[in-house]
Write a protein that holds these residues in place. Structure first.
Motif, PDB file in Angstrom:
ATOM      1  N   ASP A  84      15.341  49.909  -1.882  1.00  0.00           N
ATOM      2  CA  ASP A  84      16.205  50.999  -2.061  1.00  0.00           C
ATOM      3  C   ASP A  84      15.383  52.148  -2.670  1.00  0.00           C
ATOM      4  N   LEU A  85      16.256  53.228  -2.732  1.00  0.00           N
ATOM      5  CA  LEU A  85      15.423  54.828  -3.149  1.00  0.00           C
ATOM      6  C   LEU A  85      15.706  54.909  -4.742  1.00  0.00           C
ATOM      7  N   GLU A  86      14.602  54.898  -5.434  1.00  0.00           N
ATOM      8  CA  GLU A  86      14.745  55.313  -7.087  1.00  0.00           C
ATOM      9  C   GLU A  86      15.213  56.669  -7.113  1.00  0.00           C
ATOM     10  N   GLY A  87      16.113  56.515  -8.053  1.00  0.00           N
ATOM     11  CA  GLY A  87      16.779  57.853  -8.444  1.00  0.00           C
ATOM     12  C   GLY A  87      15.893  58.704  -9.605  1.00  0.00           C
ATOM     13  N   LYS A  88      14.780  58.997  -8.925  1.00  0.00           N
ATOM     14  CA  LYS A  88      13.762  60.011  -9.990  1.00  0.00           C
ATOM     15  C   LYS A  88      13.243  61.115  -9.097  1.00  0.00           C
ATOM     16  N   VAL A  89      13.246  62.187  -9.613  1.00  0.00           N
ATOM     17  CA  VAL A  89      12.634  63.194  -8.832  1.00  0.00           C
ATOM     18  C   VAL A  89      11.147  63.077  -8.372  1.00  0.00           C
ATOM     19  N   GLY A  90      11.117  63.215  -7.223  1.00  0.00           N
ATOM     20  CA  GLY A  90       9.615  63.109  -6.489  1.00  0.00           C
ATOM     21  C   GLY A  90       9.410  61.901  -5.926  1.00  0.00           C
ATOM     22  N   THR A  91      10.335  60.965  -6.031  1.00  0.00           N
ATOM     23  CA  THR A  91      10.228  59.564  -5.288  1.00  0.00           C
ATOM     24  C   THR A  91      10.137  59.922  -3.888  1.00  0.00           C
ATOM     25  N   GLU A  92       9.401  59.268  -3.185  1.00  0.00           N
ATOM     26  CA  GLU A  92       9.326  59.557  -1.590  1.00  0.00           C
ATOM     27  C   GLU A  92       9.471  58.189  -1.086  1.00  0.00           C
ATOM     28  N   MET A  93       9.964  58.112   0.035  1.00  0.00           N
ATOM     29  CA  MET A  93       9.533  56.740   0.986  1.00  0.00           C
ATOM     30  C   MET A  93       9.587  57.102   2.411  1.00  0.00           C
TER      31      MET A  93
END
Length: 109
Positions: free
Chosen positions: A63-72
């Protein structure tokens, strides 16, 4: 905004694509996220719209965390070749997360 990058013979085009998705509350957790399958589906649709060719597969690690700067880094497969598809959250506004997907060219050996 779209920046063109070649990542496969027939799939020349695509790659810095801005996407906006709704956040989902994660169970009992305080964190918000976009489900892995939703990220994969929407990113594939947007890449297809930008390039005109559908990738064979786009596989994200979670899942993609909803936080600015999160990258995957997801793995995009096109014509049997694998490419990194880097997804970065650049804005969170209320119940929506905005992210970009960038498919840089593969490094030459």
């Amino acid at each position: 905004m779209t920046r063109t990058r070649a990542f496969s013979g027939a799939m020349t085009g695509a790659a810095l694509i801005a996407l906006s998705l709704a956040l989902t509350a994660c169970g009992g957790s305080e964190k918000d996220y976009v489900q892995e399958k939703t990220v994969e589906r929407i990113a594939t649709e947007q890449l297809t719209n930008a390039i005109g060719v559908t990738p064979e597969d786009l596989d994200c690690p979670g899942d993609l965390e909803g936080k600015v700067g999160t990258e995957m880094t997801c793995v995009l497969t096109s014509e049997g070749e694998e490419y990194d598809a880097i997804i970065t959250v650049d804005e969170v506004d209320g119940g929506r997360v905005h992210f970009q997907i960038d498919v840089p060219p593969n490094a030459e050996d």
